[in-house]
Write an enzyme that holds these catalytic residues in place. Sequence first.
Site, PDB file in Angstrom:
ATOM      1  CE  LYS A  37      -4.149   3.003  -0.408  1.00  0.00           C
ATOM      2  NZ  LYS A  37      -4.428   1.173  -0.946  1.00  0.00           N
ATOM      3  CB  THR A  38      -8.724   1.309  -4.051  1.00  0.00           C
ATOM      4  OG1 THR A  38      -7.927   0.308  -2.894  1.00  0.00           O
ATOM      5  CG2 THR A  38      -8.984  -0.563  -4.886  1.00  0.00           C
ATOM      6  CG  ASP A 222      -3.277  -0.675  -3.965  1.00  0.00           C
ATOM      7  OD1 ASP A 222      -3.136   0.969  -4.072  1.00  0.00           O
ATOM      8  OD2 ASP A 222      -4.333  -0.963  -3.947  1.00  0.00           O
ATOM      9  CD  GLU A 223      -2.186  -0.733   0.768  1.00  0.00           C
ATOM     10  OE1 GLU A 223      -0.932   0.392   1.030  1.00  0.00           O
ATOM     11  OE2 GLU A 223      -3.003  -0.112   0.471  1.00  0.00           O
ATOM     12  CD  GLN A 253      -2.348   4.491   5.038  1.00  0.00           C
ATOM     13  OE1 GLN A 253      -2.919   3.077   5.407  1.00  0.00           O
ATOM     14  NE2 GLN A 253      -2.786   5.545   4.370  1.00  0.00           N
ATOM     15  NE  ARG A 610      -6.255   2.310   9.245  1.00  0.00           N
ATOM     16  CZ  ARG A 610      -6.169   2.541   7.444  1.00  0.00           C
ATOM     17  NH1 ARG A 610      -6.990   1.922   7.017  1.00  0.00           N
ATOM     18  NH2 ARG A 610      -5.466   4.309   7.095  1.00  0.00           N
TER      19      ARG A 610
END
Length: 743
Positions: A37-38, A222-223, A253, A610
């Site tokens: 995504k980044t 973002d996020e 998330q 993770r």
Amino acid sequence: MNMQTHPLLQTLNTQQQAAVAAPDGPVLVLAGPGSGKTRVLTHRIAWMLAETRVAPWHVLAVTFTNKAAREMRARLDKMLGDDSAKSLTIGTFHAACARILRREAEAAGLSSNYLIFDTDDQLSVMKQVVKDLGLDDKRYRPNALLNAISAAKNELIPPGDYPVQTYYDEVVKRAYARYQETLRKNDGLDFDDLLMETAKLLRRDDLVRDKYRGRYRYLLVDEFQDTNMAQYVILQLLAQEHRSLYVVADEDQSIYSWRGADYRNIQRLRTDFPELQQHLLEENYRSTQVILDGAQAVIAHNADRTPKHLFTRGRGGEPITLHEAYDEREEADYVVREIMTLARSGYAYSDIAVMYRTNAQSRALEETCVRYGIPYRLIGATRFYARKEIKDVLAYLRLAQNPDDDVSFARVVNVPPRGLGARTLEVVGEAANVLGSSRYQGALHVLEQGTLANRAAQALKGFVGLVMRWQKLRAEVSVAHLLDAILADTGYEGYVRDGSEDGESRWENIQALRAVVAEDGGVAEDGGADAPGITLPEFLTDVALVADIDELGEEVRAVTLLTLHSAKGLEYPVVFLTGLEEGLLPHSRSLDSPQQVAEERRLLYVGMTRAEKRLYLTYAFRRGWGQYNSGGNPSAPSRFLSDLPDAILDRPRRAKKKTESRSWGANWEESATRTSRTRTPAPAPQLQYRQGQRVRHTHYGEGIVLESQLDGRSEMVTVLFTNGIGAKRLLASMAPMEPISAH
């Protein structure tokens, strides 16, 4: 246009390409963990600048940590190969709002030199508020009051509108009003004020709102699932006209509701921007398919989410290891021994992370790491800017900027000790209260009136004189040279360097701060002025905005111990998730709320994703601490574990008889009672081990049985192991142990 061959898009997959090259307008990219995504957000900015000729100064990109902002800017510098990235505005919400408020201070009704009060400063203020209001700090805890006020600010609720339904609410409302008065008297804002004051300013001031709509025509976030109401309102106000809002999010998330984050902002976005384009990122570049299948099996049970099918091109992977330990000590022992095995097979300690729901769970893990000599780093230890010596020096700098800062004044007025006793400071405080002024003004008044004894008056006069000198000096020299002057004037080096290793470490920390100041402040290595550099207000703002995650160091040759909440955004080849029991995950505080249980499920999902190659899930039959399980009563495995398919586990669960109604996530004792009504009671269990019997344990080696007894229907065996490990109390049905010989 062939997107597959375009230089900016050819390294992206099909879903990423479509998201990056989406037409202008509101865009929602729902990105699964490890889906890049980044990378997509960064490529989107590069695409806008290179292909659609957007002016970089019209772009505002918002991240949730300073570290993420730095990494994004570095990537863009490399991708674009020119200076255009320097004109972009990239940073956190709080940093962006701090800049707006600094520039528009007059319109916002603030001083341009306002201070940002960090967590410790806020607590100090609230303790004084509780005292001033005559409240019992045991019943009305300052931290609890601050949390309630923070929640109100995140919802843009001012003190006068705070809803009151109980007497406690009335106390919060009064404390909120006094807290805000104290902040304003000290010319200060807390972190939540940065957002609330910016939202208020954009709502009420048409000129300011139009100015920043014209400046920031393209907004990227973002996020987005971690935004709160105040942040959403700011974005909505800025994007209302140009409609160019590009957000990357994942409802699965969203794990920070206790900080005010609201994943429902995604639904608000769909409502407020009905023309919203939506793109899914489902290809995972981090984890094996086995890990992804396990994580998806867990998260699929949550409602109010967009279904995603996470996949990776590399099929298969190691099965997920599911382990039941007897208690937290055996759990820690199992984890550490597995780490030693992994290290022997080629994994570095830095490849491995052990995660848990609460900080208290780290104790057994830390003790076991020490016993076996396993290096570890504990994320959540004292951060650099939270260390006493650093906060002392920053308090001096803050007084140089604003002498009316009561929090900083109280912190360092007698540090290092300069003969100012409690009674002298009480007199200063009383004078300030009578005048309705700061402690600094109270000190000036007391000195003018000559009411102090000579020795105390001279000590106070000396301190006030230093503050005056620093105020004058800050307009003449760089921040680094001001810091040097403060250290020399106060004798702080001699104060911290007391001849001990800790003293040397404290001084090294101050030197590290000085290096940061010199780097930002345009000071050359020879000490001369090299460039205008950063101003004192800018430096103090930057320090206050440093996020917890920014304190994580670079590569460390140690196992990482951290909470699941701290794990967001990180990845490790091997992950252990420990304490997967009812009352821990999901936590006991969440059990009365379906929404909170859903967030606990998301927390497990974040932890599982993770892991890159190996994933271990552990839980204990008993845990000897915690409100949910006082006295070490039998625990129940987390309800979330029942969602894992047997096919992806390294061992199938023990087969259950058809007549047995007990479920994986149900309480064991309750299940035994329930099943006893439907079948003939089983015969009383017999002891497998006897006192004096020699046994061999898979992990602990050889030992001698000291005691064996029934605990309900379970046999508990106490074994003294002969290789220095000592006595262990084990559950016979689970312990990998066999007799050597009978006596």
